[in-house]
Design a protein around this motif. Sequence first.
Motif, PDB file in Angstrom:
ATOM      1  N   VAL A 305    -104.539  42.655  18.483  1.00 11.68           N
ATOM      2  CA  VAL A 305    -105.183  43.428  17.558  1.00 11.68           C
ATOM      3  C   VAL A 305    -105.931  44.641  18.476  1.00 11.68           C
ATOM      4  O   VAL A 305    -105.842  45.800  18.119  1.00 11.68           O
ATOM      5  CB  VAL A 305    -106.136  42.784  16.622  1.00 11.68           C
ATOM      6  CG1 VAL A 305    -106.747  43.854  15.603  1.00 11.68           C
ATOM      7  CG2 VAL A 305    -105.229  42.201  15.477  1.00 11.68           C
ATOM      8  N   GLY A 306    -106.841  44.166  19.106  1.00 12.56           N
ATOM      9  CA  GLY A 306    -107.566  45.051  20.109  1.00 12.56           C
ATOM     10  C   GLY A 306    -106.687  46.079  20.727  1.00 12.56           C
ATOM     11  O   GLY A 306    -107.169  47.392  20.955  1.00 12.56           O
ATOM     12  N   ALA A 311    -104.295  51.572  21.714  1.00 11.92           N
ATOM     13  CA  ALA A 311    -103.235  52.322  22.019  1.00 11.92           C
ATOM     14  C   ALA A 311    -103.028  53.542  20.866  1.00 11.92           C
ATOM     15  O   ALA A 311    -102.990  54.596  21.312  1.00 11.92           O
ATOM     16  CB  ALA A 311    -101.857  51.491  21.818  1.00 11.92           C
ATOM     17  N   VAL A 312    -103.473  53.100  19.747  1.00 15.55           N
ATOM     18  CA  VAL A 312    -103.556  54.309  18.532  1.00 15.55           C
ATOM     19  C   VAL A 312    -104.723  55.249  18.899  1.00 15.55           C
ATOM     20  O   VAL A 312    -104.079  56.199  18.680  1.00 15.55           O
ATOM     21  CB  VAL A 312    -103.766  53.624  17.298  1.00 15.55           C
ATOM     22  CG1 VAL A 312    -103.896  54.529  15.902  1.00 15.55           C
ATOM     23  CG2 VAL A 312    -102.537  52.651  16.865  1.00 15.55           C
ATOM     24  N   THR A 357    -113.454  51.207  20.871  1.00 13.38           N
ATOM     25  CA  THR A 357    -112.376  51.055  19.901  1.00 13.38           C
ATOM     26  C   THR A 357    -112.605  49.626  19.028  1.00 13.38           C
ATOM     27  O   THR A 357    -112.686  49.590  17.953  1.00 13.38           O
ATOM     28  CB  THR A 357    -110.929  50.861  20.624  1.00 13.38           C
ATOM     29  OG1 THR A 357    -110.669  51.874  21.406  1.00 13.38           O
ATOM     30  CG2 THR A 357    -109.892  50.600  19.494  1.00 13.38           C
ATOM     31  N   LEU A 358    -113.097  48.682  19.708  1.00 12.53           N
ATOM     32  CA  LEU A 358    -113.550  47.355  19.071  1.00 12.53           C
ATOM     33  C   LEU A 358    -114.717  47.707  18.425  1.00 12.53           C
ATOM     34  O   LEU A 358    -114.832  47.066  17.201  1.00 12.53           O
ATOM     35  CB  LEU A 358    -113.913  46.420  20.320  1.00 12.53           C
ATOM     36  CG  LEU A 358    -112.646  46.015  21.131  1.00 12.53           C
ATOM     37  CD1 LEU A 358    -112.979  44.811  22.159  1.00 12.53           C
ATOM     38  CD2 LEU A 358    -111.610  45.156  20.152  1.00 12.53           C
ATOM     39  N   ARG A 359    -115.727  48.605  18.444  1.00  9.12           N
ATOM     40  CA  ARG A 359    -116.677  48.773  17.663  1.00  9.12           C
ATOM     41  C   ARG A 359    -116.244  49.623  16.320  1.00  9.12           C
ATOM     42  O   ARG A 359    -116.824  49.182  15.572  1.00  9.12           O
ATOM     43  CB  ARG A 359    -117.628  49.798  18.353  1.00  9.12           C
ATOM     44  CG  ARG A 359    -118.835  50.369  17.597  1.00  9.12           C
ATOM     45  CD  ARG A 359    -119.844  51.295  18.435  1.00  9.12           C
ATOM     46  NE  ARG A 359    -119.095  52.558  18.111  1.00  9.12           N
ATOM     47  CZ  ARG A 359    -119.360  53.612  17.152  1.00  9.12           C
ATOM     48  NH1 ARG A 359    -119.850  53.080  16.063  1.00  9.12           N
ATOM     49  NH2 ARG A 359    -118.732  54.660  16.935  1.00  9.12           N
ATOM     50  N   PRO A 362    -113.052  46.339  14.828  1.00  9.75           N
ATOM     51  CA  PRO A 362    -113.285  45.038  15.347  1.00  9.75           C
ATOM     52  C   PRO A 362    -112.189  43.996  14.607  1.00  9.75           C
ATOM     53  O   PRO A 362    -111.973  44.159  13.703  1.00  9.75           O
ATOM     54  CB  PRO A 362    -114.646  44.499  14.949  1.00  9.75           C
ATOM     55  CG  PRO A 362    -114.882  45.402  13.698  1.00  9.75           C
ATOM     56  CD  PRO A 362    -114.142  46.786  13.917  1.00  9.75           C
ATOM     57  N   PRO A 363    -111.448  43.339  15.323  1.00  6.92           N
ATOM     58  CA  PRO A 363    -110.392  42.392  14.946  1.00  6.92           C
ATOM     59  C   PRO A 363    -110.843  41.407  13.804  1.00  6.92           C
ATOM     60  O   PRO A 363    -110.115  41.292  12.781  1.00  6.92           O
ATOM     61  CB  PRO A 363    -109.889  41.535  16.006  1.00  6.92           C
ATOM     62  CG  PRO A 363    -110.180  42.553  17.450  1.00  6.92           C
ATOM     63  CD  PRO A 363    -111.497  43.172  16.964  1.00  6.92           C
ATOM     64  N   VAL A 364    -112.206  41.060  14.080  1.00  7.38           N
ATOM     65  CA  VAL A 364    -112.713  40.199  13.047  1.00  7.38           C
ATOM     66  C   VAL A 364    -113.724  41.017  12.189  1.00  7.38           C
ATOM     67  O   VAL A 364    -114.914  41.064  13.020  1.00  7.38           O
ATOM     68  CB  VAL A 364    -113.217  38.932  13.648  1.00  7.38           C
ATOM     69  CG1 VAL A 364    -113.704  38.064  12.603  1.00  7.38           C
ATOM     70  CG2 VAL A 364    -112.068  38.090  14.325  1.00  7.38           C
ATOM     71  N   PRO A 365    -113.710  41.537  11.173  1.00  7.86           N
ATOM     72  CA  PRO A 365    -114.738  42.480  10.483  1.00  7.86           C
ATOM     73  C   PRO A 365    -115.855  41.679   9.865  1.00  7.86           C
ATOM     74  O   PRO A 365    -116.891  42.457   9.798  1.00  7.86           O
ATOM     75  CB  PRO A 365    -113.912  43.228   9.534  1.00  7.86           C
ATOM     76  CG  PRO A 365    -112.849  42.270   9.198  1.00  7.86           C
ATOM     77  CD  PRO A 365    -112.420  41.373  10.187  1.00  7.86           C
ATOM     78  N   ILE A 366    -115.801  40.505   9.405  1.00  5.26           N
ATOM     79  CA  ILE A 366    -116.893  39.580   9.023  1.00  5.26           C
ATOM     80  C   ILE A 366    -116.932  38.381   9.547  1.00  5.26           C
ATOM     81  O   ILE A 366    -115.953  37.821   9.988  1.00  5.26           O
ATOM     82  CB  ILE A 366    -116.638  39.804   7.451  1.00  5.26           C
ATOM     83  CG1 ILE A 366    -115.443  39.039   7.072  1.00  5.26           C
ATOM     84  CG2 ILE A 366    -116.944  41.030   6.787  1.00  5.26           C
ATOM     85  CD1 ILE A 366    -115.178  38.458   5.592  1.00  5.26           C
ATOM     86  N   VAL A 367    -118.225  37.710   9.638  1.00  4.11           N
ATOM     87  CA  VAL A 367    -118.249  36.366   9.940  1.00  4.11           C
ATOM     88  C   VAL A 367    -119.303  35.758   8.889  1.00  4.11           C
ATOM     89  O   VAL A 367    -120.245  36.385   8.321  1.00  4.11           O
ATOM     90  CB  VAL A 367    -119.250  36.318  11.463  1.00  4.11           C
ATOM     91  CG1 VAL A 367    -119.437  34.781  11.776  1.00  4.11           C
ATOM     92  CG2 VAL A 367    -118.364  37.090  12.285  1.00  4.11           C
ATOM     93  N   ALA A 368    -118.765  34.606   8.521  1.00  2.40           N
ATOM     94  CA  ALA A 368    -119.280  33.808   7.429  1.00  2.40           C
ATOM     95  C   ALA A 368    -120.237  32.478   7.871  1.00  2.40           C
ATOM     96  O   ALA A 368    -119.742  31.966   8.637  1.00  2.40           O
ATOM     97  CB  ALA A 368    -118.362  33.379   6.409  1.00  2.40           C
ATOM     98  N   ARG A 369    -121.257  32.504   7.159  1.00  2.86           N
ATOM     99  CA  ARG A 369    -122.128  31.256   7.634  1.00  2.86           C
ATOM    100  C   ARG A 369    -122.757  30.821   6.439  1.00  2.86           C
ATOM    101  O   ARG A 369    -123.133  31.303   5.442  1.00  2.86           O
ATOM    102  CB  ARG A 369    -123.251  31.752   8.865  1.00  2.86           C
ATOM    103  CG  ARG A 369    -122.776  32.216  10.165  1.00  2.86           C
ATOM    104  CD  ARG A 369    -122.285  30.826  10.938  1.00  2.86           C
ATOM    105  NE  ARG A 369    -121.430  31.684  11.965  1.00  2.86           N
ATOM    106  CZ  ARG A 369    -121.980  31.980  13.307  1.00  2.86           C
ATOM    107  NH1 ARG A 369    -123.457  32.001  13.428  1.00  2.86           N
ATOM    108  NH2 ARG A 369    -121.077  32.213  14.433  1.00  2.86           N
ATOM    109  N   ALA A 370    -122.901  29.259   6.475  1.00  2.24           N
ATOM    110  CA  ALA A 370    -123.937  28.659   5.393  1.00  2.24           C
ATOM    111  C   ALA A 370    -125.316  28.529   5.617  1.00  2.24           C
ATOM    112  O   ALA A 370    -125.679  28.246   6.740  1.00  2.24           O
ATOM    113  CB  ALA A 370    -123.323  27.146   5.319  1.00  2.24           C
ATOM    114  N   VAL A 371    -126.107  28.875   4.531  1.00  4.77           N
ATOM    115  CA  VAL A 371    -127.708  28.679   4.672  1.00  4.77           C
ATOM    116  C   VAL A 371    -127.987  27.360   4.569  1.00  4.77           C
ATOM    117  O   VAL A 371    -128.013  27.004   3.292  1.00  4.77           O
ATOM    118  CB  VAL A 371    -128.222  29.829   3.996  1.00  4.77           C
ATOM    119  CG1 VAL A 371    -129.996  29.858   4.083  1.00  4.77           C
ATOM    120  CG2 VAL A 371    -127.846  31.193   4.214  1.00  4.77           C
ATOM    121  N   HIS A 372    -128.555  26.709   5.357  1.00  6.88           N
ATOM    122  CA  HIS A 372    -128.922  25.187   5.188  1.00  6.88           C
ATOM    123  C   HIS A 372    -130.419  24.993   5.019  1.00  6.88           C
ATOM    124  O   HIS A 372    -131.039  23.977   4.694  1.00  6.88           O
ATOM    125  CB  HIS A 372    -128.597  24.332   6.326  1.00  6.88           C
ATOM    126  CG  HIS A 372    -129.003  24.747   7.703  1.00  6.88           C
ATOM    127  ND1 HIS A 372    -130.554  24.387   7.964  1.00  6.88           N
ATOM    128  CD2 HIS A 372    -128.592  25.348   8.693  1.00  6.88           C
ATOM    129  CE1 HIS A 372    -130.687  24.775   9.115  1.00  6.88           C
ATOM    130  NE2 HIS A 372    -129.560  25.488   9.679  1.00  6.88           N
TER     131      HIS A 372
END
Length: 490
Positions: A305-306, A311-312, A357-359, A362-372
């Motif tokens: 993806v990166g 290239a584009v 380009t990665l900025r 980004p290949p992974v646009p979101i990161v999910a976490r649990a609030v403990h």
Amino acid sequence: MLWQIIIILCILWYLLELWKIRRVVAASRQIKSSFISLPLIGHSYMFIGSNEDRMTAIKKVSYDAMKNASNVSNIRMAFEFYTVVVDAEAIDILSKEFLNKPPMLYRFSRKLLGDGSLMAPLNIWRPRRKLLAPMFGQKNLLNFVKEFSKQSMILAQNLQSVAGGEAFSVWPFFTTYTLDTVCETALGIQLDKQIQKHEEFREAFEEYTVIGSRRMLKPWLYPGAIYRLHPDCKKLKKYGATVNQFITDVVEKKRLSMQEKRQTDSEQTNYNILEMLLQTADTSTKMLIEEMLVLVLAATDTSAVGASFTAVMLSKYPEVQKKVYEEIRTVIGEKNRPIEVSDLAHLKYLEAVIKETLRLYPPVPIVARAVHKDITLPSGVTLVKGSNLILSVWGAHRNPEYWGEDAEEFNPGRFIKGNYTQSAFIPFSCGPRGCLGYKYAMMSLKTMIATLIMHYEILQAPNLYTGPIRVQYNIMMKDVDNFQIKLKLR
């Protein structure tokens, strides 16, 4: 009468579920959101439609968070509440404080990855991370560049078949490159997929991610009893079995071959990641299969993806591409040759282009976490135990507070100057659970793109990419038009 009883029971069940999470509900009301939350499904309606529609929804909630003084927004998926965060300082704090993934996402990922470290709970993740970290040390990474270079030259040769012709999708060429390099460096097997056209494993994984991402954003498909009636369920099992069996076969064969080498006392100096793990104590077959699945699948797609977005972008900005080509010629000379380890450190402008380009993409646009546990952010917003987080990489990368008023503009020079907040640039996640293979991916990308530019001029596909690239979400973020470019042999 029966229907009335059913409706009453459903309402009572709904109210009971809300009562169980009443603190989360109350806390979420303190966070501004521009979007209407519907009974039962919450904001899930925003994610109905195509993969592009789902990415559009992610962008909307990210920009909504940017509009708020607190740099946060919130969405609800059925009974799962997510605080969307785009502030780099807050993301840095939260990514270190909360390391577990939301239970719902973990449950889905286990269907394919088992307890692989990408989604594993902390009690499994910690010892595995400690075991895997040395495998990505600088010495091992430098040994991998030779493979990157070899496969890049094969890629350049294969692209001759489309050079000088019409616009084409570079995606299948780049994914076969990354699959070959990852399988060689991680598993120690030569797939030669760049030479062989049929790719059952690769196709199965792509289909799995597309189908799997659809379920993640549709809470009405969360219950197993309902999903088993959906046509996607059977397909998901089929593709997941194909991917899993491929890795299982590789691990078993490699274990046997390592045992034979020990018996014959044959010497070996350069090891791939799987072989290094096989020499480590307490590595069960289950653990090896799960971690190799994570390595192969994550590294293959993120790098591809990166590279494809890069290239584009080079096709869109010929003046940038010219500077990259001039730098490459300065480093390697006028004659084409394979990229070497010593070259990579000198390709500084190319690295800046890849990072910019990665900025933006980004290949992974979101990161999910649990609030403990309860926590109060620097902005004064309080998050409570039982809620979840969406750390928006897309939002953090385009937040004007950190990138200036030209945050939406493509400007590699910002990475040459280095005048940016480090925690605002997180293309491979962040915190202790950040991607172990970040340096691996950057070395692969630099080798690949340098080889491509050395041999070809990248031209823009007609009638495409005149504005921002249209993107879609299916686990990874990808181009709706499938990364179209034209090539001209230099």
